[in-house]
Design a protein around this motif. Sequence first.
Motif, PDB file in Angstrom:
ATOM      1  N   VAL A 244      86.431  79.631  15.872  1.00  0.00           N
ATOM      2  CA  VAL A 244      86.806  79.856  17.273  1.00  0.00           C
ATOM      3  C   VAL A 244      86.120  81.118  17.783  1.00  0.00           C
ATOM      4  O   VAL A 244      85.907  82.078  17.038  1.00  0.00           O
ATOM      5  CB  VAL A 244      88.345  79.986  17.410  1.00  0.00           C
ATOM      6  N   VAL A 258      94.994  77.548  18.699  1.00  0.00           N
ATOM      7  CA  VAL A 258      93.645  77.195  19.149  1.00  0.00           C
ATOM      8  C   VAL A 258      92.930  76.531  17.981  1.00  0.00           C
ATOM      9  O   VAL A 258      92.745  77.145  16.925  1.00  0.00           O
ATOM     10  CB  VAL A 258      92.864  78.429  19.625  1.00  0.00           C
ATOM     11  N   SER A 261      86.516  75.665  16.287  1.00  0.00           N
ATOM     12  CA  SER A 261      85.240  75.621  17.005  1.00  0.00           C
ATOM     13  C   SER A 261      85.379  75.602  18.527  1.00  0.00           C
ATOM     14  O   SER A 261      84.416  75.319  19.231  1.00  0.00           O
ATOM     15  CB  SER A 261      84.401  74.409  16.558  1.00  0.00           C
ATOM     16  N   THR A 262      86.559  75.901  19.031  1.00  0.00           N
ATOM     17  CA  THR A 262      86.725  76.019  20.478  1.00  0.00           C
ATOM     18  C   THR A 262      86.239  77.390  20.942  1.00  0.00           C
ATOM     19  O   THR A 262      86.430  78.392  20.257  1.00  0.00           O
ATOM     20  CB  THR A 262      88.202  75.810  20.868  1.00  0.00           C
ATOM     21  N   LYS A 263      85.630  77.412  22.115  1.00  0.00           N
ATOM     22  CA  LYS A 263      85.123  78.655  22.688  1.00  0.00           C
ATOM     23  C   LYS A 263      85.909  78.976  23.955  1.00  0.00           C
ATOM     24  O   LYS A 263      85.919  78.190  24.909  1.00  0.00           O
ATOM     25  CB  LYS A 263      83.639  78.530  23.008  1.00  0.00           C
ATOM     26  N   VAL A 276      95.484  74.012  22.111  1.00  0.00           N
ATOM     27  CA  VAL A 276      94.104  73.740  22.531  1.00  0.00           C
ATOM     28  C   VAL A 276      93.418  72.910  21.458  1.00  0.00           C
ATOM     29  O   VAL A 276      93.386  73.296  20.278  1.00  0.00           O
ATOM     30  CB  VAL A 276      93.314  75.039  22.765  1.00  0.00           C
ATOM     31  N   GLY A 278      90.324  71.140  19.368  1.00  0.00           N
ATOM     32  CA  GLY A 278      89.103  71.734  18.849  1.00  0.00           C
ATOM     33  C   GLY A 278      87.842  71.313  19.577  1.00  0.00           C
ATOM     34  O   GLY A 278      87.813  70.313  20.300  1.00  0.00           O
ATOM     35  N   HIS A 279      86.784  72.107  19.415  1.00  0.00           N
ATOM     36  CA  HIS A 279      85.436  71.814  19.920  1.00  0.00           C
ATOM     37  C   HIS A 279      85.383  71.750  21.451  1.00  0.00           C
ATOM     38  O   HIS A 279      84.567  71.031  22.020  1.00  0.00           O
ATOM     39  CB  HIS A 279      84.896  70.512  19.314  1.00  0.00           C
ATOM     40  N   LEU A 280      86.255  72.511  22.120  1.00  0.00           N
ATOM     41  CA  LEU A 280      86.244  72.573  23.573  1.00  0.00           C
ATOM     42  C   LEU A 280      85.644  73.896  24.040  1.00  0.00           C
ATOM     43  O   LEU A 280      85.488  74.837  23.261  1.00  0.00           O
ATOM     44  CB  LEU A 280      87.666  72.460  24.139  1.00  0.00           C
ATOM     45  N   THR A 281      85.355  73.949  25.346  1.00  0.00           N
ATOM     46  CA  THR A 281      84.945  75.199  25.976  1.00  0.00           C
ATOM     47  C   THR A 281      85.879  75.469  27.152  1.00  0.00           C
ATOM     48  O   THR A 281      86.069  74.607  28.014  1.00  0.00           O
ATOM     49  CB  THR A 281      83.497  75.124  26.489  1.00  0.00           C
ATOM     50  N   SER A 297      87.526  70.207  27.983  1.00  0.00           N
ATOM     51  CA  SER A 297      86.971  71.500  28.377  1.00  0.00           C
ATOM     52  C   SER A 297      87.325  71.842  29.820  1.00  0.00           C
ATOM     53  O   SER A 297      87.518  70.947  30.658  1.00  0.00           O
ATOM     54  CB  SER A 297      85.454  71.503  28.203  1.00  0.00           C
TER      55      SER A 297
END
Length: 339
Positions: A244, A258, A261-263, A276, A278-281, A297
Amino acid sequence: MEFSATYIAQLLDGEVQGDGTTKISKLGKIDDAEPGALAFLSNPKYEPAIYNTAASAVLVNKQFQPRQTVQTTLIRVEDPYSGFTTLLEEYHKLLNHDKVGTEEPTFAHESSQLGESLYRGAFSYIGANCKIGNNVKIYPQAYVGDNVVIGNHTIIHSGVKIYADSIIGSHCVIHAGAVIGSDGFGFAPQPDGTYKTIPQLGNVVIGHHVNIGANTTIDCATLGSTTIRDGVKLDNLIQIAHNVEIGENTVIAAQTGVSGSTKIGKNCVLAGQVGVVGHLTIGDRSTVGAQAGVGKSLKSDQIVLGSPAFDRKKYLRAYAAFRSLPDLIERINELEKKY
């Protein structure tokens, strides 16, 4: 410790109205402060309290115009709430200034570099090849693994566990029970229905002026780094998964999770119990309301509510309709009886 109202005004770039020699020895709330205390008035609903407060001085906005006679000394500043926060910070530093030296028993590996004016509480542990900055305070029963870097003026409270290879910046505070760098949740499903552990070989990198609440956990990356950037504030009981990234000055409230790999961007706000995927922005300056579930995202400057989360205005309209459903059903039933 005593300070004059004039000294406090100079510290906050303010000005005194009243007796500048008034002595302040403690901080208090405007509605129940005692003589010798400094209080503040920020919320207008507490204005009546200023006319009979026992506080010796009160921080007020420079534009504040009293409606009655005020007996206490006023210190006029740009923002009373921020000014009071600054004083709390300074008072906290004074209270902790005497924490220097090494209590026994404790352990620090001979290969580690220890800064000046270090405090090491009893039963604390510092592993091999660590670099610990100046004025760092490591409280009792804290664990610092191998190859950890801790910047100047950082406070590690009791029971904190910092796994190997973690990097922590300057002026950070990590509260009791937090775990930094534990394995991310990585398991590969196998044909026979079992799971194979995926080694987590990365680390955690925490910037400067970061606060991490009690019992919050931040997992190390599978590869690379889980990154918490400068100025981030994390509440208690938060889970930050592997890889993250959290941008500068973002704040996250308790019981939020969270996924990996979420940003998350800069200056975002995530309220309590947010989930939240994973792997979202999540774009800069976004706000996520309490108990929201973010499944896709978000662009910058969005405000979302609900689970699944969607635009705040649409959510409020949908919720208003939802609350009206019982009345609508009753009206439909009445119409069916008539026709």
